[in-house]
Scaffold this motif. Sequence first.
Motif, mmCIF file in Angstrom:
data_model
loop_
_atom_site.group_PDB
_atom_site.id
_atom_site.type_symbol
_atom_site.label_atom_id
_atom_site.label_comp_id
_atom_site.label_asym_id
_atom_site.label_seq_id
_atom_site.Cartn_x
_atom_site.Cartn_y
_atom_site.Cartn_z
ATOM 1 N N LYS A 10 0.820 -1.212 0.000
ATOM 2 C CA LYS A 10 0.000 0.000 0.000
ATOM 3 C C LYS A 10 0.856 1.266 0.000
ATOM 4 C CE LYS A 10 -3.918 -2.226 2.315
ATOM 5 N NZ LYS A 10 -4.699 -2.353 3.577
ATOM 6 N N GLN A 11 1.981 1.258 0.725
ATOM 7 C CA GLN A 11 2.795 2.464 0.818
ATOM 8 C C GLN A 11 3.821 2.584 -0.297
ATOM 9 O OE1 GLN A 11 4.174 3.512 4.749
ATOM 10 N NE2 GLN A 11 2.486 2.409 5.734
ATOM 11 N N ARG A 62 -0.371 -3.621 11.247
ATOM 12 C CA ARG A 62 -1.784 -3.256 11.118
ATOM 13 C C ARG A 62 -1.962 -1.747 11.005
ATOM 14 N NH1 ARG A 62 -5.689 -4.646 16.041
ATOM 15 N NH2 ARG A 62 -4.358 -3.013 16.931
ATOM 16 N N GLU A 63 -1.167 -0.992 11.762
ATOM 17 C CA GLU A 63 -1.247 0.466 11.705
ATOM 18 C C GLU A 63 -0.410 1.051 10.571
ATOM 19 O OE1 GLU A 63 -3.299 2.206 13.524
ATOM 20 O OE2 GLU A 63 -3.988 0.392 14.552
ATOM 21 N N GLY A 64 0.476 0.246 9.978
ATOM 22 C CA GLY A 64 1.222 0.689 8.812
ATOM 23 C C GLY A 64 2.422 1.546 9.095
ATOM 24 N N GLU A 90 9.318 8.959 15.309
ATOM 25 C CA GLU A 90 7.955 9.249 14.873
ATOM 26 C C GLU A 90 7.391 8.058 14.099
ATOM 27 O OE1 GLU A 90 5.453 12.530 12.198
ATOM 28 O OE2 GLU A 90 7.654 12.615 12.314
ATOM 29 N N ARG A 91 6.174 7.678 14.408
ATOM 30 C CA ARG A 91 5.546 6.504 13.806
ATOM 31 C C ARG A 91 4.572 6.949 12.723
ATOM 32 N NH1 ARG A 91 4.367 3.025 19.427
ATOM 33 N NH2 ARG A 91 6.546 3.089 20.163
ATOM 34 N N LYS A 92 5.036 6.934 11.465
ATOM 35 C CA LYS A 92 4.193 7.446 10.390
ATOM 36 C C LYS A 92 4.072 6.517 9.186
ATOM 37 C CE LYS A 92 8.028 10.219 8.592
ATOM 38 N NZ LYS A 92 8.437 11.571 8.134
ATOM 39 N N ASP A 93 5.127 5.756 8.826
ATOM 40 C CA ASP A 93 5.052 4.896 7.645
ATOM 41 C C ASP A 93 6.085 3.775 7.764
ATOM 42 O OD1 ASP A 93 7.571 6.058 6.997
ATOM 43 O OD2 ASP A 93 6.585 7.648 5.861
#
Length: 648
Positions: free
Chosen positions: A69-70, A210-212, A221-224
Motif C-alpha cells: 500500500k505504501q 496493522r497500523e502501517g 515518529e511513527r508514520k510509515d
Amino acid sequence: MLWEKERGPLFAAPTNLLQSISAGHLGQHFFADKPQEEIATSTRTDIRNVAIIAHVDHGKTTLVDALLKQSHVFRDNQHVGVLIMDSNPLEQERGITILAKNTAVTYQDIKINIIDTPGHADFSGEVERVLNMADGCLLVVDAVDGPMPQTRYVLKKALDNGLRPVVVINKIDRPTARVPVVEAMVQDLFLELATEAEQLDFPVLYASAREGYAVAHMDDERKDVMPLFEAIRRQVPAPSGDSAAPLQLLVAALDYDNHLGQIAIGRISQGTISLGEEVACISADEKMESFKVDRLYVFEGLGRKEVDKVEAGDIVALAGIDKVAIGNTIASVEFPEALPVITIDEPTVSVTFGVNTSPVAGREGRSSMSRQIYARLMRELKTNLSLRVQETGSPDTFLVSGRGELHLAILIETMRREGYEFQVSNPEALRQQRDRVTYEPYELLSIDTREEYIGPLSENLAPRLARMSDMRYDGDGNVHLEYKIPTRGLIGFNSYFLRVTRGNGVMNSLFLGYEPLKGEVQATRSGALVASEQGVAVTYGLNNAQIRGSTFVEPGTEVYEGMIVGLHSREDDLVVNICKEKKLTNVRSSTSDIAVQLTPAIIMSLEECLDFLNSDELLEVTPSSLRLRKKFLSKDQRRKYSRDRVSV
C-alpha cells in the motif's frame, strides 16, 4: 531445555563470532551509517530479493499489505482490503498463509522482490523451496509472544541458506507488548543458531503492520514503513550473478494458465533469458529437454509484467514447457549445467486415500474412480514438495504422507472442493527402520494457556507419552508449557486442547527428530455409536441414542449400516437404530403430543473428524458431506475382525 541435553549443543561459537559479540555488534542498528558499497557488490544493484518469514499469526502477510500500500502499487481510491496476498479461498477462510507467493514493489528506483511464506509448521516445505530465491529475509516476531517454535525453524533454514536477516518486532502497539524482553529473546535465538559472525550483524526495527508503520528506534515518529524499505535497501545484498555466463535458473514454484499452460517461476542465478529463446530443462534425474520461451514475465505489484529480456538476479516466470517440475534447472542449450536440487525435510504423518466404498458412494462427487484420485495426487506432487504418494497392495488405496495433520487436511479439503469423492484413514506417524531398531518422529509441543487448565492437559498428555521439559508462569495466571512428545501421541490432541481450554490457549509443535520407538499410546477416546441399518434418522431414534451418548447427525439425515452417528459414553462401541420410529397406537395420553427435545448434534470440522478416527474407522469425504464410518460396515464383519485381532 530438554531437547538440547539429548541432542547435544545447538550452537558452538567460532572465535570470530565471540569476538564480534564482545565488540558489541549483536543486533545493533548499524545500517543507518553503512555505505551501500560495503553491503554488496553485484552486477544488479537495482534489485533486492527478500523473503518474509515468521511463526504463524505474527503478522507477515499484514506487513506485506503495508509494504504494498505504501509503495503506491494501488490507486488512491482503490479498495484492496487486508491480507491481500492470501488469495486462496482456504487461506481467507482459515486466516493462515498456505502457499508461498511472489510480489514486487519499487523503492528509490530499486525493485524489491518480496516472497511471502507460510508460518505454520505443516507448510514448512513451502518455505524451504522458495528461500533459494532470496538474498535476505525479514524475520517478523510478535512483540508479545516473542520467538516461537516455527520462528526457530524458519530462521535456521534462512541462516543455512546464507540469507542476511532484518528483524522486525511487530505489534508494538499492543498494550501487553514487551519489546525489550522480546528483543533479548531474539538475540539469544541468533546466538543459538548463527554459525558466522556476519549473521549477528542484523538491524532491529519496531513495527505495527496493522497500523502501517515501522521505526528504527522506539522513540522515533511513527508514520510509515519507509525505515523498513531503507533497512532492506542497506542490509539485504544485491543479487550476485554474471549476466554474461551461461543461463541457470532453478525452478522454485509452478503456476498454470488455461491459455499458456504450465508456468515456471524461479530466480536467474546467472545468464539472461530472451523471449523466443531456445533453452533446456534439466530434470532431477538429469534428463534434458529443450523448449522455446513463449512468454516471459517479471513480478510487479500483485501481477506480472510481460518483458522481452531478463538478467541474472531477477525473479521471473516463463511459459512454453509442460514437463517441468519444482527443482528442475532451466539452462543454456549450449552449456547445460544443473543447479543443486532443492532439499525438503521428510514427511512425518500419513493417511490412506481410497475409493469410496459406502452404500451412498457416487451420489455427490464427480470424480470417484481410483485412476482419477491417483492422477490428482500425482498432479499435487508437482507443486507440493513435502508430500509423498505411494501405491499399496490394493489398487484402490494409496498411502499419502505429509508434514502434519493440517498439511493433509488442506489437501483433502482442496480435493473435495474440486469434486472428488474418496475415503481416508486415521493419521499415523511414519516410522523408520535403522539397524533393526524402529524409530519414530518426536516433536516439541509448546502450550500457552491459563493455570486452571494445567491439570486436565497434563492428565490427557500423560498417556500420550508426553514429557514436560519446561513450565513458566507470568504472574497473571498465564502459563507456558513445553513437552517432548512422539508424533503419534500428538495426533488427535488438538481437538481435545481446543475443547478443554475453551479457546483460552495456543498450541504449537516443532519437529525435533527421530528417536527409538518406546511405549504404547493409550486410547483417550470412548466408543462410537454405530448405525444398525440404512435409512433416515428420525427424532424418536435419535432421542433414544442420546440416552447413551452424543450424536453427530440431525433428523432427516440419510444413514447406513456401519456409519458412526455419535460418541458412546463408555469405552466400547454400541450399535443403535436411529431410524426407529415411534409405534402408532389408538391409545391417547395427555403427553403424547409433546415434542421431543433433542440435544443439538455435534458437527465436526474436517480436522476434528481426522482426530476422531480410530484404526478401524474411515472418513468418507464428498463435496457436500463428511461421514464417519467403520471400515467393516456389517456388525458380523466387525465381530470377526475383532476376534482375529485378539487371536493374533
